[in-house]
Write a protein that holds these residues in place. Structure first.
Motif, PDB file in Angstrom:
ATOM      1  N   LYS A   1      91.613   4.299  94.963  1.00  0.00           N
ATOM      2  CA  LYS A   1      90.897   3.027  94.823  1.00  0.00           C
ATOM      3  C   LYS A   1      90.994   2.530  93.388  1.00  0.00           C
ATOM      4  CE  LYS A   1      87.138   3.522  98.069  1.00  0.00           C
ATOM      5  NZ  LYS A   1      85.712   3.738  98.065  1.00  0.00           N
ATOM      6  N   LEU A   2      90.882   3.499  92.474  1.00  0.00           N
ATOM      7  CA  LEU A   2      90.867   3.125  91.060  1.00  0.00           C
ATOM      8  C   LEU A   2      92.184   2.517  90.618  1.00  0.00           C
ATOM      9  CD1 LEU A   2      89.073   5.731  88.852  1.00  0.00           C
ATOM     10  CD2 LEU A   2      88.892   3.255  88.833  1.00  0.00           C
ATOM     11  N   LEU A   3      93.254   3.160  91.083  1.00  0.00           N
ATOM     12  CA  LEU A   3      94.570   2.665  90.711  1.00  0.00           C
ATOM     13  C   LEU A   3      94.750   1.258  91.268  1.00  0.00           C
ATOM     14  CD1 LEU A   3      96.871   4.116  89.147  1.00  0.00           C
ATOM     15  CD2 LEU A   3      98.058   4.250  91.333  1.00  0.00           C
ATOM     16  N   GLY A   4      94.258   1.050  92.502  1.00  0.00           N
ATOM     17  CA  GLY A   4      94.347  -0.269  93.138  1.00  0.00           C
ATOM     18  C   GLY A   4      93.626  -1.313  92.295  1.00  0.00           C
ATOM     19  N   THR A   5      92.407  -0.961  91.850  1.00  0.00           N
ATOM     20  CA  THR A   5      91.643  -1.905  91.030  1.00  0.00           C
ATOM     21  C   THR A   5      92.370  -2.167  89.715  1.00  0.00           C
ATOM     22  OG1 THR A   5      89.689  -0.796  91.917  1.00  0.00           O
ATOM     23  CG2 THR A   5      89.304  -2.375  90.151  1.00  0.00           C
ATOM     24  N   GLY A   6      92.895  -1.100  89.142  1.00  0.00           N
ATOM     25  CA  GLY A   6      93.601  -1.217  87.869  1.00  0.00           C
ATOM     26  C   GLY A   6      94.820  -2.133  87.994  1.00  0.00           C
ATOM     27  N   MET A   7      95.557  -1.971  89.094  1.00  0.00           N
ATOM     28  CA  MET A   7      96.762  -2.796  89.293  1.00  0.00           C
ATOM     29  C   MET A   7      96.367  -4.255  89.479  1.00  0.00           C
ATOM     30  SD  MET A   7      99.668  -0.566  90.380  1.00  0.00           S
ATOM     31  CE  MET A   7     100.139  -0.962  92.016  1.00  0.00           C
ATOM     32  N   ALA A   8      95.273  -4.454  90.237  1.00  0.00           N
ATOM     33  CA  ALA A   8      94.809  -5.832  90.463  1.00  0.00           C
ATOM     34  C   ALA A   8      94.403  -6.461  89.132  1.00  0.00           C
ATOM     35  CB  ALA A   8      93.631  -5.823  91.441  1.00  0.00           C
TER      36      ALA A   8
ATOM     37  N   ALA B   1      98.641  19.593 107.298  1.00  0.00           N
ATOM     38  CA  ALA B   1      98.900  18.411 106.465  1.00  0.00           C
ATOM     39  C   ALA B   1      98.770  17.108 107.252  1.00  0.00           C
ATOM     40  CB  ALA B   1     100.287  18.515 105.849  1.00  0.00           C
ATOM     41  N   LYS B   2      98.447  17.218 108.522  1.00  0.00           N
ATOM     42  CA  LYS B   2      98.373  15.994 109.338  1.00  0.00           C
ATOM     43  C   LYS B   2      97.220  15.096 108.909  1.00  0.00           C
ATOM     44  CE  LYS B   2     100.609  17.665 113.556  1.00  0.00           C
ATOM     45  NZ  LYS B   2     101.947  17.405 113.046  1.00  0.00           N
ATOM     46  N   GLY B   3      97.482  13.814 108.942  1.00  0.00           N
ATOM     47  CA  GLY B   3      96.414  12.831 108.683  1.00  0.00           C
ATOM     48  C   GLY B   3      96.116  12.611 107.215  1.00  0.00           C
ATOM     49  N   LYS B   4      96.885  13.247 106.349  1.00  0.00           N
ATOM     50  CA  LYS B   4      96.584  13.054 104.915  1.00  0.00           C
ATOM     51  C   LYS B   4      97.082  11.690 104.444  1.00  0.00           C
ATOM     52  CE  LYS B   4      98.344  16.836 102.840  1.00  0.00           C
ATOM     53  NZ  LYS B   4      98.504  17.874 101.801  1.00  0.00           N
ATOM     54  N   VAL B   5      96.194  10.938 103.830  1.00  0.00           N
ATOM     55  CA  VAL B   5      96.587   9.639 103.263  1.00  0.00           C
ATOM     56  C   VAL B   5      95.971   9.580 101.875  1.00  0.00           C
ATOM     57  CG1 VAL B   5      96.481   7.127 103.501  1.00  0.00           C
ATOM     58  CG2 VAL B   5      96.469   8.556 105.548  1.00  0.00           C
ATOM     59  N   TYR B   6      96.772   9.291 100.890  1.00  0.00           N
ATOM     60  CA  TYR B   6      96.216   9.236  99.540  1.00  0.00           C
ATOM     61  C   TYR B   6      95.767   7.808  99.212  1.00  0.00           C
ATOM     62  CZ  TYR B   6      95.502   9.730  94.583  1.00  0.00           C
ATOM     63  OH  TYR B   6      94.921   9.737  93.350  1.00  0.00           O
ATOM     64  N   VAL B   7      94.477   7.658  99.027  1.00  0.00           N
ATOM     65  CA  VAL B   7      93.954   6.341  98.680  1.00  0.00           C
ATOM     66  C   VAL B   7      93.419   6.426  97.256  1.00  0.00           C
ATOM     67  CG1 VAL B   7      92.348   4.500  99.317  1.00  0.00           C
ATOM     68  CG2 VAL B   7      93.251   6.016 101.078  1.00  0.00           C
TER      69      VAL B   7
END
Ligand SMILES: Cc1ncc(COP(=O)(O)O)c(C=O)c1O
Length: 417
Positions: free
Chosen positions: A17-24, A9-15
């Motif tokens: 992008k869509l949610l980020g755009t939606g929030m913006a 599980a090391k190094g897992k980062v959930y990105v």
């Protein structure tokens, strides 16, 4: 940075992008007013006021359901009435002549995840088209698989059989089990639909490979957007082709209530298995049940009841179909405005047959998306293009959008030079 997770599980980062755009986009709407912001990022149907819609009959069913039928547990495999309805809905008049079994899942995503887990081995490659829904890769990485791609389209903008065959052949040289995900009709993100004759070619190709009985080919047909075709009845015709296939070809359908029944967050779907062999389908059911029990135990009882109730009552079914058709026409109107203008100004788009999204290929999607944000236009940047959600942009805002996107692409290309 201190790390305590296990090695895998090391190094897992959930990105997201869509949610980020939606929030913006939401933030911009609050700041500048919704009439001044175009939010083309969201993969859900909104009306022309920007409000998320729910099919009225679905809403009525939900609001009038006895509370026990909503909150109660259900069997791991799903309510039998729901499974029957899911099978009817999936195949319509084109049920393959084969053994068929449905197991409830947490949406289409859960169905896809379950089939990948049970029909491939750790380390295996899973094959899909180069334009694809990003969670496919998330699911693969999370389960120790790797997603490989073929080119969806050839130079004539048709299904690229050559690329597909060559990837299938080469992967089968390396592994005995191959899971292939095909998202059609109304593919996300392009809106492309594999035609019946293309399905024939795909089928012959797979049949040829399956002559080697040591190989197992599992098709996962992701039909999340099937109900938004121009003719939802005939869109299912290709399914009949999966009758009487050799038992080392397992065909599965990822059925989802998210789009077709506007039940996005209710997390209800099913993995439907099709096989000419009774024992293969029994094994499918057992393996899928165990995975479901281990992952989410059981799925949303209320939402399963909705589908069962609709399919138990012809009047309700007709109402749902006509309500959906009304929103489908809204999407068609929006898409037509965009496509007509794109054609007029020479903006290249990928072939769009129907569905929620239109994709514009470009070299620097992030840059193009950022340029559009400065004009208060929010689209989804993909790896090789940008995606416009026709499902959520009012018709009035579709006018002129193609030209603004073209301008952003030209500016982005000019700076790159
Ligand atoms: C291509 C594709 N497949 C499947 C799904 C299924 O989603 P869910 O897990 O909500 O049913 C979606 C939803 O966005 C999708 O775009």
């Amino acid at each position: 940075m201190e790390t305590r997770v296990a090695n895998h599980a090391k190094g897992k980062v959930y990105v997201d992008k869509l949610l980020g755009t939606g929030m913006a986009a939401k933030q911009a709407t609050i700041q500048y007013g919704k009439e001044n912001v175009i939010d083309a990022s969201m993969g859900a149907i909104t009306d022309d006021n920007g409000t998320l819609i729910c099919l009225p009959t679905v809403e009525e069913q939900l609001r009038t359901m006895p509370i026990q039928e909503m909150i109660g547990y259900s069997p791991v495999g799903g309510l039998p009435r729901f499974l029957e309805a899911a099978i009817k809905h999936t195949f319509g008049e084109f049920t393959p002549d084969a053994y068929i079994c449905a197991v409830a899942s947490a949406g289409g995503a859960g169905a896809i995840s379950n089939v990948i887990w049970n029909y491939s081995n750790v380390g295996d490659a899973i094959l899909t088209h180069d334009w694809y829904w990003t969670p496919y890769t998330t699911i693969c990485k999370e389960t120790g698989r790797q997603l490989k791609t073929f080119n969806l389209l050839d130079t004539e903008m048709k299904f690229n059989l050559r690329s597909f065959s060559s990837m299938v052949k080469s992967l089968l040289l390396e592994q005995d089990s191959l899971v292939i995900i095909l998202n059609s009709p109304n593919h996300n993100p392009t809106g492309y639909s594999i035609s019946d004759s293309e399905w024939d070619e795909i089928k012959s190709m797979i049949l040829e490979e399956a002559k080697d009985s040591s190989k197992t080919i599992t098709l996962v047909i992701d039909i999340a957007y099937i109900d938004y075709t121009k003719n939802p009845l005939s869109a299912r015709a290709f399914m009949k082709k999966f009758s009487k296939l050799p038992s080392n070809i397992v065909v599965t359908f990822a059925f989802s209530m998210s789009k077709g029944f506007t039940a996005y967050g209710q997390r209800t779907g099913a993995l439907i298995g099709v096989s000419s062999s009774k024992s293969v389908i029994e094994e499918f059911e057992n393996a899928t049940l165990v995975t479901s029990r281990a992952r989410w135990s059981n799925v949303n009882r209320g939402c399963m009841n909705i589908l069962a109730n609709i399919y138990n009552d012809n009047i309700l079914l007709k109402k749902v179909n006509s309500e959906r058709e009304k929103y489908n026409m809204l999407i068609v109107d929006r898409a037509e405005v965009f496509i007509k203008e794109a054609n007029q100004i020479g903006l290249k788009i990928l072939p769009y047959h129907a569905g929620f999204f239109i994709t514009i290929p470009c070299d620097q999607p992030e840059d193009v998306s950022n340029r559009l944000i400065t004009e208060k236009i929010f689209v989804a940047p993909l790896s090789k293009g940008i995606r416009v959600a026709a499902c959520s942009v009012p018709v009035s805002q579709m006018y002129g959008l193609a030209a603004k996107i073209q301008k952003a692409i030209v500016m982005s290309d000019t700076v790159k030079l």
